[in-house]
Design a protein around this motif. Structure first.
Motif, PDB file in Angstrom:
ATOM      1  N   LEU A 166      -4.667   5.463   7.136  1.00 18.69           N
ATOM      2  CA  LEU A 166      -4.135   4.542   8.145  1.00 18.69           C
ATOM      3  C   LEU A 166      -5.234   3.905   8.983  1.00 18.69           C
ATOM      4  O   LEU A 166      -5.057   2.802   9.524  1.00 18.69           O
ATOM      5  N   ALA A 167      -6.368   4.586   9.106  1.00 21.83           N
ATOM      6  CA  ALA A 167      -7.484   4.017   9.868  1.00 21.83           C
ATOM      7  C   ALA A 167      -8.109   2.826   9.145  1.00 21.83           C
ATOM      8  O   ALA A 167      -8.805   2.016   9.758  1.00 21.83           O
ATOM      9  N   LYS A 168      -7.838   2.717   7.835  1.00 18.68           N
ATOM     10  CA  LYS A 168      -8.462   1.661   7.032  1.00 18.68           C
ATOM     11  C   LYS A 168      -7.499   0.554   6.655  1.00 18.68           C
ATOM     12  O   LYS A 168      -7.919  -0.583   6.410  1.00 18.68           O
ATOM     13  N   THR A 169      -6.206   0.873   6.570  1.00 17.50           N
ATOM     14  CA  THR A 169      -5.250  -0.128   6.090  1.00 17.50           C
ATOM     15  C   THR A 169      -3.843   0.211   6.557  1.00 17.50           C
ATOM     16  O   THR A 169      -3.553   1.375   6.878  1.00 17.50           O
ATOM     17  N   ALA A 170      -2.983  -0.788   6.592  1.00 17.74           N
ATOM     18  CA  ALA A 170      -1.569  -0.542   6.849  1.00 17.74           C
ATOM     19  C   ALA A 170      -0.959   0.105   5.611  1.00 17.74           C
ATOM     20  O   ALA A 170      -1.338  -0.190   4.478  1.00 17.74           O
ATOM     21  N   VAL A 217       0.856  -1.189   0.000  1.00 16.86           N
ATOM     22  CA  VAL A 217       0.000   0.000   0.000  1.00 16.86           C
ATOM     23  C   VAL A 217       0.892   1.239   0.000  1.00 16.86           C
ATOM     24  O   VAL A 217       1.755   1.396   0.865  1.00 16.86           O
ATOM     25  N   ILE A 218       0.689   2.104  -0.990  1.00 14.08           N
ATOM     26  CA  ILE A 218       1.513   3.299  -1.139  1.00 14.08           C
ATOM     27  C   ILE A 218       0.614   4.531  -1.183  1.00 14.08           C
ATOM     28  O   ILE A 218      -0.382   4.563  -1.912  1.00 14.08           O
ATOM     29  N   VAL A 219       0.988   5.542  -0.421  1.00 14.83           N
ATOM     30  CA  VAL A 219       0.267   6.808  -0.390  1.00 14.83           C
ATOM     31  C   VAL A 219       1.093   7.862  -1.116  1.00 14.83           C
ATOM     32  O   VAL A 219       2.332   7.822  -1.106  1.00 14.83           O
ATOM     33  N   ILE A 220       0.407   8.817  -1.738  1.00  8.33           N
ATOM     34  CA  ILE A 220       1.068   9.900  -2.470  1.00  8.33           C
ATOM     35  C   ILE A 220       0.702  11.228  -1.812  1.00  8.33           C
ATOM     36  O   ILE A 220      -0.473  11.509  -1.577  1.00  8.33           O
ATOM     37  N   ALA A 221       1.733  12.032  -1.516  1.00  7.47           N
ATOM     38  CA  ALA A 221       1.496  13.349  -0.921  1.00  7.47           C
ATOM     39  C   ALA A 221       2.675  14.257  -1.260  1.00  7.47           C
ATOM     40  O   ALA A 221       3.785  13.791  -1.517  1.00  7.47           O
ATOM     41  N   GLU A 280      -4.025  19.294   6.058  1.00  4.04           N
ATOM     42  CA  GLU A 280      -4.931  18.399   5.329  1.00  4.04           C
ATOM     43  C   GLU A 280      -4.222  17.120   4.920  1.00  4.04           C
ATOM     44  O   GLU A 280      -4.812  16.030   4.959  1.00  4.04           O
ATOM     45  N   ILE A 281      -2.964  17.236   4.513  1.00  4.86           N
ATOM     46  CA  ILE A 281      -2.202  16.023   4.157  1.00  4.86           C
ATOM     47  C   ILE A 281      -2.145  15.067   5.344  1.00  4.86           C
ATOM     48  O   ILE A 281      -2.421  13.869   5.219  1.00  4.86           O
ATOM     49  N   VAL A 282      -1.790  15.589   6.512  1.00  4.81           N
ATOM     50  CA  VAL A 282      -1.696  14.751   7.710  1.00  4.81           C
ATOM     51  C   VAL A 282      -3.051  14.133   8.039  1.00  4.81           C
ATOM     52  O   VAL A 282      -3.155  12.937   8.363  1.00  4.81           O
ATOM     53  N   GLY A 283      -4.113  14.925   7.927  1.00  4.10           N
ATOM     54  CA  GLY A 283      -5.446  14.407   8.203  1.00  4.10           C
ATOM     55  C   GLY A 283      -5.845  13.297   7.243  1.00  4.10           C
ATOM     56  O   GLY A 283      -6.422  12.273   7.649  1.00  4.10           O
ATOM     57  N   ARG A 284      -5.535  13.453   5.978  1.00  4.29           N
ATOM     58  CA  ARG A 284      -5.875  12.437   4.992  1.00  4.29           C
ATOM     59  C   ARG A 284      -5.037  11.173   5.184  1.00  4.29           C
ATOM     60  O   ARG A 284      -5.522  10.054   4.944  1.00  4.29           O
ATOM     61  N   LEU A 285      -3.796  11.339   5.610  1.00  2.22           N
ATOM     62  CA  LEU A 285      -2.974  10.159   5.912  1.00  2.22           C
ATOM     63  C   LEU A 285      -3.565   9.392   7.094  1.00  2.22           C
ATOM     64  O   LEU A 285      -3.569   8.147   7.103  1.00  2.22           O
ATOM     65  N   ARG A 286      -4.046  10.105   8.089  1.00  3.12           N
ATOM     66  CA  ARG A 286      -4.689   9.435   9.225  1.00  3.12           C
ATOM     67  C   ARG A 286      -5.903   8.627   8.758  1.00  3.12           C
ATOM     68  O   ARG A 286      -6.149   7.501   9.232  1.00  3.12           O
ATOM     69  N   ASP A 287      -6.654   9.191   7.814  1.00  6.15           N
ATOM     70  CA  ASP A 287      -7.840   8.494   7.307  1.00  6.15           C
ATOM     71  C   ASP A 287      -7.443   7.197   6.598  1.00  6.15           C
ATOM     72  O   ASP A 287      -8.106   6.165   6.763  1.00  6.15           O
TER      73      ASP A 287
END
Length: 512
Positions: free
Chosen positions: A90-94, A6-10, A81-88
């Motif tokens: 992380l709440a769903k997946t590793a 799982v990869i996030v983009i920011a 907002e970036i930090v908040g969206r990352l928390r969202d």
């Protein structure tokens, strides 16, 4: 076992001049969120090798047109907002990886190393085990702290930047390869060696273009180093000269699995860079604005392009310096409509544009434009001419209007806009190929304009991105620094600094 990481983009990107009075506000970043982030990059779309190899989540990316200092409240808004969206997420997946989509030369009010500050906030949320890969502009700056916080980093290898998407795809591919090394029975991040070398050179991009030597050969060496067994990536940053922070200078970073090879590759590139420091020259012949116009008038080659370089909006200039247009319109050669045809791009003037819109194409109007932000070098300009063309809906300018004054076709905009493509002119019923002289607020010509130009000159004009960087007044960069200093008490230390992994502390000490 982790089958699909799982990869996030920011990321936030803005090339920022601290020598222009303009300021970059939150709306300038035009943020993309969620699926919009994935849609931005075709190499991440479904049914592509990278797109199908991982589960990609877009948090938020914001890419602002280069400009002045980013206001702190704008940074805090998007960083929050970036930090908040990352928390969202992380709440769903590793989460296993992050692609940090940045430029590398963003200056924020009250911060010295904005990209590091943003990444530290991200790591505070995501934890130490997430692997981070960054893609940067070669005109960015890589401090020791940034090299430490990142696990992988790479940058463009061409200027002009014809390999932007290729570089971003490489950053994602390197990240994915590293994640696959880390995906065993349990998630255990594996991190490469990183060699970082600061190089005491700080030059404008117009003197380090990869179209010419020595930058061409210097950057040709990068893939040679990258091809060495045990190397993942090699990169050279020439730095960004129109900001005054301690991190502003050249840098080399090489990453890989063999420590000795990584260090040797970094030292090879740094030595090659330093050995060339006296050889860097402007990408085109230069001269005063008046001399460039004289040369263009005398030349049999058309269209003849002139770069009005001091107020280049894609290097961080405010874009509303009127000095060049004032000098142009004062020339007797262009007073009559039958004179040599000239296009000038551009000067913002929202009230002037509105007046031209109300008057309509063909009307004669008197308007005043420019110098609303940068009035250091010249004041507003008042012109009387014929409304030649109007265009609505541009993503940067919003509204563009062309005013014909004598034989000069001056493009005025509601908001500042760079003019890099032929369609930027043809959409306004202007034909650059059939024009005698085209004057653009730009540094080196972007590829389309370079192909159109029969000849061109770089005019050394005033502005927030003045090519004569010595007269800008740097106070905080490391010294000695070429070309601010032409003699060095001793040769620079170009030995590789091995930077510890992001999950290990960076040893205290100076960032030389």
């Amino acid at each position: 076992m982790v089958s699909r990481p799982v990869i996030v983009i920011a990321g936030l990107a803005c090339e920022t001049s601290t020598f222009t009075p303009s300021r970059t506000l939150a709306p300038a970043f035009h943020p993309r969120r969620g699926k919009e982030v994935i849609d931005e990059y075709a190499f991440l779309h479904p049914r592509t090798p990278l797109g199908d190899a991982a589960e990609w989540h877009g948090a938020l990316i914001g890419h602002a047109l280069p400009g002045g200092m980013v206001m702190r409240d704008a940074f805090e808004e998007w960083a929050g907002e970036i930090v908040g969206r990352l928390r969202d997420v992380l709440a769903k997946t590793a989460v296993h990886g992050l692609w940090f989509d940045i430029h590398g030369a963003m200056c924020v009010e009250g911060l010295d190393d904005a990209e590091v500050e943003l990444l530290r906030r991200i790591r505070a949320v995501m934890g130490p085990n997430v692997i981070v890969s960054a893609s940067c502009d070669l005109h960015g700056n890589v401090s020791k702290d940034l090299a430490h916080e990142l696990d992988l980093l790479t940058c463009y290898r061409t200027a002009p930047h014809e390999d932007e998407l290729e570089t971003k795809e490489r950053a994602c591919r390197n990240l994915l390869d590293l994640l696959h090394r880390s995906c065993g029975v349990a998630w255990e991040p594996v991190r490469p060696f990183k060699a970082w070398i600061p190089v005491p050179i700080l030059l404008p991009g117009e003197q380090t273009s990869t179209r010419i030597e020595p930058a061409k050969s210097l950057y040709d060496t990068v893939p040679e180093v990258e091809a060495e067994p045990g190397v993942i990536d090699a990169a050279i940053w020439v730095g960004y000269p129109w900001a005054d922070e301690p991190r502003n200078r050249g840098a080399v970073v090489v990453t890989g699995w063999d420590e000795a090879t990584v260090a040797a590759g970094a030292e090879r590139l740094a030595k090659r860079f330093w050995d060339s420091h006296q050889d860097f020259k402007f990408v085109a012949p230069t001269g005063s604005f008046a001399k460039c116009i004289d040369t263009a008038l005398a030349s049999p080659l058309h269209p003849f392009f002139i770069s009005d370089s001091g107020d280049n909006p894609t290097a961080g200039g405010s874009g509303d310096v009127t000095w060049g247009l004032m000098k142009l319109l004062a020339r007797p050669e262009f007073q009559d409509s039958a004179g040599p045809r000239v296009i000038y791009a551009s000067v913002p003037g929202p009230q002037a544009v509105q007046k031209m819109v109300q008057a309509g194409v063909g009307a004669t109007v008197t308007v005043t434009a420019g110098a609303e932000v940068d009035h250091i070098h010249a004041g507003p300009i008042t012109m009387t001419g014929r409304v030649y063309a109007i265009k609505h809906g541009d993503k940067d300018a919003v509204i563009e209007a062309v005013l014909q004054v004598g034989s000069v076709f001056a493009i005025l905009t509601q908001l500042r806009k760079p003019y890099h493509h032929e369609r930027d002119f043809t959409d306004l019923n202007l034909n650059p190929r059939g024009t005698d002289i085209v004057i653009v607020k730009i540094g080196y010509l972007e590829p389309e304009l370079f192909d159109i130009a029969a000849d061109w000159l770089l005019a050394l004009t005033p502005g927030g991105v003045d090519q004569d960087i010595k007269r800008l007044g740097h106070r905080r960069i490391h010294r000695p620094m070429w070309p601010f200093d032409t003699t060095f008490p001793e040769p620079p230390d170009l030995t590789a600094r091995m930077i510890p992994s992001s999950n290990k502390p960076l040893l205290p000490g100076p960032d030389p």
